[in-house]
Design a protein around this motif. Sequence first.
Motif, PDB file in Angstrom:
ATOM      1  N   GLN A 205       1.175   3.571  -7.758  1.00 47.63           N
ATOM      2  CA  GLN A 205       1.213   2.315  -7.006  1.00 47.63           C
ATOM      3  C   GLN A 205       0.155   2.313  -5.910  1.00 47.63           C
ATOM      4  OE1 GLN A 205       5.094   1.255  -5.503  1.00 47.63           O
ATOM      5  NE2 GLN A 205       4.225  -0.106  -3.929  1.00 47.63           N
ATOM      6  N   ALA A 206       0.010   3.440  -5.197  1.00 47.39           N
ATOM      7  CA  ALA A 206      -0.988   3.511  -4.134  1.00 47.39           C
ATOM      8  C   ALA A 206      -2.403   3.358  -4.688  1.00 47.39           C
ATOM      9  CB  ALA A 206      -0.849   4.828  -3.375  1.00 47.39           C
ATOM     10  N   CYS A 207      -2.657   3.947  -5.839  1.00 49.65           N
ATOM     11  CA  CYS A 207      -3.991   3.835  -6.449  1.00 49.65           C
ATOM     12  C   CYS A 207      -4.349   2.380  -6.719  1.00 49.65           C
ATOM     13  CB  CYS A 207      -4.043   4.627  -7.754  1.00 49.65           C
ATOM     14  SG  CYS A 207      -3.853   6.413  -7.561  1.00 49.65           S
ATOM     15  N   LEU A 208      -3.403   1.638  -7.304  1.00 47.92           N
ATOM     16  CA  LEU A 208      -3.691   0.248  -7.634  1.00 47.92           C
ATOM     17  C   LEU A 208      -3.708  -0.632  -6.393  1.00 47.92           C
ATOM     18  CD1 LEU A 208      -1.921  -0.383 -11.036  1.00 47.92           C
ATOM     19  CD2 LEU A 208      -4.071   0.747 -10.499  1.00 47.92           C
ATOM     20  N   GLU A 209      -2.893  -0.291  -5.398  1.00 51.40           N
ATOM     21  CA  GLU A 209      -2.943  -1.042  -4.143  1.00 51.40           C
ATOM     22  C   GLU A 209      -4.290  -0.863  -3.454  1.00 51.40           C
ATOM     23  OE1 GLU A 209       0.479   0.348  -2.040  1.00 51.40           O
ATOM     24  OE2 GLU A 209       1.793  -1.191  -2.892  1.00 51.40           O
ATOM     25  N   MET A 210      -4.865   0.348  -3.522  1.00 53.84           N
ATOM     26  CA  MET A 210      -6.191   0.540  -2.931  1.00 53.84           C
ATOM     27  C   MET A 210      -7.217  -0.335  -3.632  1.00 53.84           C
ATOM     28  SD  MET A 210      -8.614   3.942  -2.593  1.00 53.84           S
ATOM     29  CE  MET A 210      -7.873   4.631  -1.107  1.00 53.84           C
ATOM     30  N   LEU A 211      -7.194  -0.346  -4.957  1.00 51.72           N
ATOM     31  CA  LEU A 211      -8.139  -1.172  -5.693  1.00 51.72           C
ATOM     32  C   LEU A 211      -7.985  -2.644  -5.320  1.00 51.72           C
ATOM     33  CD1 LEU A 211      -7.821   0.461  -9.234  1.00 51.72           C
ATOM     34  CD2 LEU A 211      -9.757   0.693  -7.673  1.00 51.72           C
ATOM     35  N   ARG A 212      -6.751  -3.090  -5.231  1.00 56.14           N
ATOM     36  CA  ARG A 212      -6.483  -4.498  -4.927  1.00 56.14           C
ATOM     37  C   ARG A 212      -6.823  -4.847  -3.483  1.00 56.14           C
ATOM     38  NH1 ARG A 212      -0.374  -6.020  -4.431  1.00 56.14           N
ATOM     39  NH2 ARG A 212      -0.783  -4.858  -2.499  1.00 56.14           N
ATOM     40  N   ASP A 213      -6.395  -4.005  -2.552  1.00 59.20           N
ATOM     41  CA  ASP A 213      -6.462  -4.378  -1.139  1.00 59.20           C
ATOM     42  C   ASP A 213      -7.826  -4.147  -0.515  1.00 59.20           C
ATOM     43  OD1 ASP A 213      -3.811  -4.990  -1.457  1.00 59.20           O
ATOM     44  OD2 ASP A 213      -3.049  -3.235  -0.365  1.00 59.20           O
TER      45      ASP A 213
END
Length: 357
Positions: free
Chosen positions: A245-253
Amino acid sequence: MTNVTSIQDKHPPPIRSQSRPELGLGNVRPLSIGQVKIGFPVVQAALSGYSDGPMRIVARRLGASYSLAEVLIDRFVLDATNQHHARRHLTITDEEHPVGGQLMGSNPSEFAPAALRLVAAGFDVIDINFGCPVKTAVSGCRGGYHLSQPDVALEIVSRTRDAVPDSIPVTLKMRRGIDDSEESRERFFRILDGAFARGVAAITVHGRTVEQRYVGPSNWDFLREVKQHAGSKTILGSGDLFTAQACLEMLRDTGVDGASVARGAIGNPWIFAQANALAAGRPLPEPNLAEQRRVLEMHAELCLKSSGEKQAHLTMRMFGIKFARLHPQFTELRNAWAVCRNMSAWREVLEQWYPSG
């Protein structure tokens, strides 16, 4: 490079099951580094003391699209002989590609010949470490120390890029600066812009300063600012990536082009498959104890082949402690791994704590 050589688990608490929230990402963009096609943009960082051949192979088999070898001092690469200890650091297997080799040093003149040695060994990408915050590196004018001297840092970039064949991308690993001063910030962007101007294909930015080391949160707001500044140039983010989840949140945010997983991949190589599944809207693969045992056995077999019984024991004791974070009896298992004195004892712990399937 992330330096994490202590066998004591001083890092995050035991990893628990993750929910699958709606992140609204849609399809993530595939990552390329220069001419090297990576694919899914969650990759494994260089990890000092960890990301040797066996760890990289395990990560690749469990879904990592790209991995970096543990950092090598340029002088070590140049002095390496055919002795087994040195040779294993320069050995690449067919299933690892694409794989990057990372260099760290103090003398600009030694980077180019060391980089050529890594190219000859088969690395697909040459990464220059300007991010290591460890005291011995900084006091030796290596790693993160170079963020304090842009002229020297850019000389290293120029010498390396000029020496390496055009088909081999050169990349950088940086932290956001030595400290939070305005002078440090100005030096960071001078190196960033100068490196891209000299032909660097991608830059990975860790959101902590060198002074912070691994204390406090990674500043993702800074990563967003860097990506906006860099525009179409390739930026990967790093720091606080312990779950899919953190990996994809970094990409998104933050808008970065890739997420470079460091400590979060130690003992949890499933993080790459989990990130891929989360992005695709599939259920997250949750490794049960039988699956954890399978991967530990796989890792141990690879270590035995690459480095022999003595080194395999030291490596797998270290990894066993990290894998224990996934076990429901984390503390007891961690303590059992910690007192293993040979591979026979290591196998006894495996038999006691993990079902055979």
